[in-house]
Scaffold this motif. Structure first.
Motif, PDB file in Angstrom:
ATOM      1  N   VAL A  16      70.889 -35.400  21.895  1.00  0.00           N
ATOM      2  CA  VAL A  16      70.662 -34.695  23.161  1.00  0.00           C
ATOM      3  C   VAL A  16      70.249 -33.256  22.895  1.00  0.00           C
ATOM      4  O   VAL A  16      69.277 -32.746  23.475  1.00  0.00           O
ATOM      5  CB  VAL A  16      71.929 -34.764  24.043  1.00  0.00           C
ATOM      6  CG1 VAL A  16      71.829 -33.799  25.210  1.00  0.00           C
ATOM      7  CG2 VAL A  16      72.142 -36.182  24.547  1.00  0.00           C
ATOM      8  N   MET A  17      70.951 -32.578  21.992  1.00  0.00           N
ATOM      9  CA  MET A  17      70.613 -31.197  21.666  1.00  0.00           C
ATOM     10  C   MET A  17      69.241 -31.096  20.993  1.00  0.00           C
ATOM     11  O   MET A  17      68.471 -30.172  21.257  1.00  0.00           O
ATOM     12  CB  MET A  17      71.687 -30.574  20.760  1.00  0.00           C
ATOM     13  CG  MET A  17      72.985 -30.281  21.462  1.00  0.00           C
ATOM     14  SD  MET A  17      72.791 -29.178  22.875  1.00  0.00           S
ATOM     15  CE  MET A  17      72.213 -27.699  22.101  1.00  0.00           C
ATOM     16  N   PHE A  18      68.938 -32.047  20.127  1.00  0.00           N
ATOM     17  CA  PHE A  18      67.642 -32.035  19.455  1.00  0.00           C
ATOM     18  C   PHE A  18      66.510 -32.187  20.465  1.00  0.00           C
ATOM     19  O   PHE A  18      65.501 -31.487  20.374  1.00  0.00           O
ATOM     20  CB  PHE A  18      67.576 -33.153  18.415  1.00  0.00           C
ATOM     21  CG  PHE A  18      66.274 -33.186  17.676  1.00  0.00           C
ATOM     22  CD1 PHE A  18      65.979 -32.225  16.725  1.00  0.00           C
ATOM     23  CD2 PHE A  18      65.336 -34.168  17.932  1.00  0.00           C
ATOM     24  CE1 PHE A  18      64.777 -32.238  16.052  1.00  0.00           C
ATOM     25  CE2 PHE A  18      64.134 -34.195  17.268  1.00  0.00           C
ATOM     26  CZ  PHE A  18      63.849 -33.225  16.324  1.00  0.00           C
ATOM     27  N   GLU A  19      66.662 -33.084  21.430  1.00  0.00           N
ATOM     28  CA  GLU A  19      65.638 -33.258  22.464  1.00  0.00           C
ATOM     29  C   GLU A  19      65.432 -31.970  23.253  1.00  0.00           C
ATOM     30  O   GLU A  19      64.311 -31.620  23.608  1.00  0.00           O
ATOM     31  CB  GLU A  19      66.007 -34.406  23.413  1.00  0.00           C
ATOM     32  CG  GLU A  19      65.665 -35.764  22.896  1.00  0.00           C
ATOM     33  CD  GLU A  19      64.172 -35.959  22.689  1.00  0.00           C
ATOM     34  OE1 GLU A  19      63.381 -35.576  23.567  1.00  0.00           O
ATOM     35  OE2 GLU A  19      63.802 -36.485  21.624  1.00  0.00           O
ATOM     36  N   MET A  20      66.528 -31.260  23.537  1.00  0.00           N
ATOM     37  CA  MET A  20      66.416 -30.020  24.304  1.00  0.00           C
ATOM     38  C   MET A  20      65.797 -28.898  23.479  1.00  0.00           C
ATOM     39  O   MET A  20      65.096 -28.051  24.021  1.00  0.00           O
ATOM     40  CB  MET A  20      67.790 -29.590  24.823  1.00  0.00           C
ATOM     41  CG  MET A  20      68.309 -30.465  25.933  1.00  0.00           C
ATOM     42  SD  MET A  20      69.761 -29.843  26.800  1.00  0.00           S
ATOM     43  CE  MET A  20      70.876 -29.370  25.514  1.00  0.00           C
ATOM     44  N   MET A  21      66.031 -28.870  22.168  1.00  0.00           N
ATOM     45  CA  MET A  21      65.623 -27.742  21.343  1.00  0.00           C
ATOM     46  C   MET A  21      64.406 -27.996  20.453  1.00  0.00           C
ATOM     47  O   MET A  21      63.967 -27.099  19.752  1.00  0.00           O
ATOM     48  CB  MET A  21      66.797 -27.311  20.452  1.00  0.00           C
ATOM     49  CG  MET A  21      68.041 -26.904  21.213  1.00  0.00           C
ATOM     50  SD  MET A  21      67.782 -25.441  22.205  1.00  0.00           S
ATOM     51  CE  MET A  21      67.626 -24.213  20.950  1.00  0.00           C
ATOM     52  N   ASP A  23      61.201 -28.287  20.983  1.00  0.00           N
ATOM     53  CA  ASP A  23      60.056 -27.406  21.205  1.00  0.00           C
ATOM     54  C   ASP A  23      60.320 -26.008  20.643  1.00  0.00           C
ATOM     55  O   ASP A  23      59.411 -25.369  20.107  1.00  0.00           O
ATOM     56  CB  ASP A  23      59.722 -27.328  22.690  1.00  0.00           C
ATOM     57  CG  ASP A  23      59.158 -28.630  23.223  1.00  0.00           C
ATOM     58  OD1 ASP A  23      58.568 -29.388  22.426  1.00  0.00           O
ATOM     59  OD2 ASP A  23      59.315 -28.894  24.428  1.00  0.00           O
ATOM     60  N   PHE A  24      61.537 -25.538  20.776  1.00  0.00           N
ATOM     61  CA  PHE A  24      61.902 -24.229  20.234  1.00  0.00           C
ATOM     62  C   PHE A  24      61.858 -24.245  18.708  1.00  0.00           C
ATOM     63  O   PHE A  24      61.372 -23.304  18.078  1.00  0.00           O
ATOM     64  CB  PHE A  24      63.307 -23.829  20.713  1.00  0.00           C
ATOM     65  CG  PHE A  24      63.795 -22.541  20.129  1.00  0.00           C
ATOM     66  CD1 PHE A  24      63.288 -21.331  20.569  1.00  0.00           C
ATOM     67  CD2 PHE A  24      64.754 -22.536  19.125  1.00  0.00           C
ATOM     68  CE1 PHE A  24      63.730 -20.139  20.023  1.00  0.00           C
ATOM     69  CE2 PHE A  24      65.203 -21.358  18.572  1.00  0.00           C
ATOM     70  CZ  PHE A  24      64.696 -20.154  19.019  1.00  0.00           C
ATOM     71  N   ILE A  25      62.316 -25.331  18.107  1.00  0.00           N
ATOM     72  CA  ILE A  25      62.378 -25.416  16.644  1.00  0.00           C
ATOM     73  C   ILE A  25      60.990 -25.616  16.042  1.00  0.00           C
ATOM     74  O   ILE A  25      60.613 -24.966  15.068  1.00  0.00           O
ATOM     75  CB  ILE A  25      63.312 -26.567  16.211  1.00  0.00           C
ATOM     76  CG1 ILE A  25      64.748 -26.264  16.645  1.00  0.00           C
ATOM     77  CG2 ILE A  25      63.256 -26.794  14.714  1.00  0.00           C
ATOM     78  CD1 ILE A  25      65.701 -27.434  16.502  1.00  0.00           C
ATOM     79  N   PHE A  26      60.204 -26.525  16.619  1.00  0.00           N
ATOM     80  CA  PHE A  26      58.925 -26.900  16.023  1.00  0.00           C
ATOM     81  C   PHE A  26      57.712 -26.322  16.738  1.00  0.00           C
ATOM     82  O   PHE A  26      56.583 -26.639  16.404  1.00  0.00           O
ATOM     83  CB  PHE A  26      58.793 -28.434  15.994  1.00  0.00           C
ATOM     84  CG  PHE A  26      59.830 -29.097  15.153  1.00  0.00           C
ATOM     85  CD1 PHE A  26      59.831 -28.933  13.777  1.00  0.00           C
ATOM     86  CD2 PHE A  26      60.809 -29.878  15.733  1.00  0.00           C
ATOM     87  CE1 PHE A  26      60.790 -29.544  12.996  1.00  0.00           C
ATOM     88  CE2 PHE A  26      61.777 -30.498  14.959  1.00  0.00           C
ATOM     89  CZ  PHE A  26      61.772 -30.327  13.587  1.00  0.00           C
ATOM     90  N   GLY A  27      57.930 -25.464  17.730  1.00  0.00           N
ATOM     91  CA  GLY A  27      56.827 -24.924  18.524  1.00  0.00           C
ATOM     92  C   GLY A  27      55.785 -24.181  17.699  1.00  0.00           C
ATOM     93  O   GLY A  27      54.581 -24.360  17.892  1.00  0.00           O
TER      94      GLY A  27
END
Length: 110
Positions: A16-21, A23-27
């Protein structure tokens, strides 16, 4: 399977956290890949040499002719795969299609 519910909950929380973050991590990486594909690789100095393109064209045409003109060729998977790859090469390189698109959409009848 081992009734390890606490580990399963931790994995669910992580997903769940990975799905939310994501874009922030791999943007930044996604931006760089898109930039390189759209701008940097289309520069004239990044284009292949005309002699190399002519060599690939000549090889593609001669290989296609060799396969199609051989009346005794048995259509084994290897020969069919080579013919398909040559056709996709022609479509991709010489019809200015995007790489991968013709290979995915190419059917037997085409």
């Amino acid at each position: 399977m081992d009734r390890n519910d606490s580990s399963a909950e931790e994995i669910d929380k992580f997903l769940v956290m990975f799905e939310m973050m994501k874009d922030f991590i791999f943007g930044d990486a996604i931006y760089e890949v898109t930039y390189n594909r759209q701008v940097k690789l289309r520069k004239p100095q990044e284009l292949p040499l005309q002699e190399d393109v002519a060599k690939v064209r000549q090889h593609t045409i001669s290989s296609l002719t060799r396969i199609m003109d051989d009346p005794y060729l048995s259509w084994e998977p290897g020969n069919f795969t080579e013919l398909r790859d040559l056709a996709v090469t022609r479509l991709t390189i010489f019809n200015a299609r995007r790489g991968g698109e013709p290979a995915i959409r190419l059917s037997l009848s085409e």
